[in-house]
Design an enzyme around this catalytic site. Structure first.
Site, PDB file in Angstrom:
ATOM      1  N   LYS A  82       0.831  -1.205   0.000  1.00 54.76           N
ATOM      2  CA  LYS A  82       0.000   0.000   0.000  1.00 54.76           C
ATOM      3  C   LYS A  82       0.866   1.257   0.000  1.00 54.76           C
ATOM      4  O   LYS A  82       0.682   2.156  -0.839  1.00 54.76           O
ATOM      5  CB  LYS A  82      -0.919   0.014   1.225  1.00 54.76           C
ATOM      6  N   ASP A  93      -5.951   0.753   0.236  1.00 56.79           N
ATOM      7  CA  ASP A  93      -6.163   0.929   1.672  1.00 56.79           C
ATOM      8  C   ASP A  93      -7.540   0.367   2.020  1.00 56.79           C
ATOM      9  O   ASP A  93      -8.201  -0.255   1.197  1.00 56.79           O
ATOM     10  CB  ASP A  93      -6.017   2.397   2.076  1.00 56.79           C
TER      11      ASP A  93
END
Length: 286
Positions: free
Chosen positions: A182, A200
């Site tokens: 991420k 996310d």
């Protein structure tokens, strides 16, 4: 002179059937072979189709791709200027802001990073910081003692491995301590303008509700969402999904009655958990 026994003269009557049987037996294979040859000649041999050896890679179907493009237009109309809500002025600042944003709000991170980077502008400065002084700066973001250790160790790794600079490849980024997919993709997409999907909790939730990706599977969602769009659109799609998850498609009670995607979304209403009443839904928007 006694006459000779003429019994053997009857032998031809016995041998004749034997010869016929042998001839019939010998002729049978010829007839069978002839029948097979005729059948083979009558039935054309089918050559294998060239299409049979073409391997088409798995991917989204055409209707799903069209739906994704329609949703992209609707999201762009709702959020015309999508930007990352973490403030940064360099790849270094974004990398550390992203690490600090774990388990806290971006707004809190944006309060402390100007102070942090004013006092420690480089990776070398962050690595050599006084832990007690950094803890005082990082208190508003929560878990400040642990995050102070993380910041200092990450900064030391940058100095040791990359002369204090943030690397611009996914492989090098994920080798840094506390940098996962991420964060690496967030830095690549927003600081280096490299096409990337950063998954996310908001992206994962919205993508799953739109049937674009699996639930609780960061890498799977990243792959599936990327397959729906051109690379040039990945960063903007990523930002739009984040904004939509924060503003409208909330985790507990999404504002379905005020959502521009209501007609396109297969999860509208979320089995009674989504707010379908337009007025009540508008009150949930952020």
């Amino acid at each position: 002179m006694p006459s000779r026994n003429t019994t053997p003269a009857a032998e031809p009557t016995t041998a004749a059937p034997v010869k016929k049987a042998v001839a019939k037996k010998a002729a049978a294979p010829k007839k069978a072979t002839a029948a097979k040859a005729a059948a083979k000649k009558a039935t054309p041999v089918k050559k294998p189709s060239k299409a049979a050896v073409v391997h088409v890679p798995a991917g989204p179907d055409l209707e799903k791709t069209r739906q994704a493009r329609r949703i992209l237009r609707l999201l762009t109309a709702r959020y015309p200027d999508p930007v990352l809500e973490l403030d940064f002025a360099s790849p270094l600042q974004l990398l550390f802001a992203a690490v600090l944003a774990a388990q806290t709000l971006d707004e809190r991170v944006n309060l402390v990073t100007p102070v942090l980077f004013a006092k420690y502008p480089t990776a070398a400065d962050l690595a050599a910081a006084d832990p007690a002084e950094m803890e005082e700066i990082l208190q508003p973001v929560g878990y400040y003692r642990k995050k102070t250790q993380i910041v200092m160790k990450l900064a030391s790794a940058l100095v040791e491995r990359h002369d204090g600079e943030v690397p611009g490849t996914f492989e090098e980024l994920v080798e840094l301590p506390w940098v996962g997919r991420k964060t690496a993709n967030m830095v690549l997409g927003n600081a280096f303008s490299v096409p990337a999907i950063s998954v996310d909790t908001h992206v994962e939730r919205v993508a799953h509700r739109l049937a674009w990706g699996p639930e609780r599977d960061v890498e799977g969602t990243e792959t599936d969402v990327a397959a729906l769009f051109d690379k040039k659109d990945w960063v903007s799609v990523n930002l739009l999904l984040i904004l939509h998850g924060r503003r409208t498609c909330h985790s507990r009670r999404p504002a379905c009655g005020a959502c521009p995607l209501a007609e396109e979304c297969p999860s509208t209403g979320l089995a009674g958990k989504g707010e379908l009443d337009p007025e009540k839904a508008r009150a949930l928007l952020k």
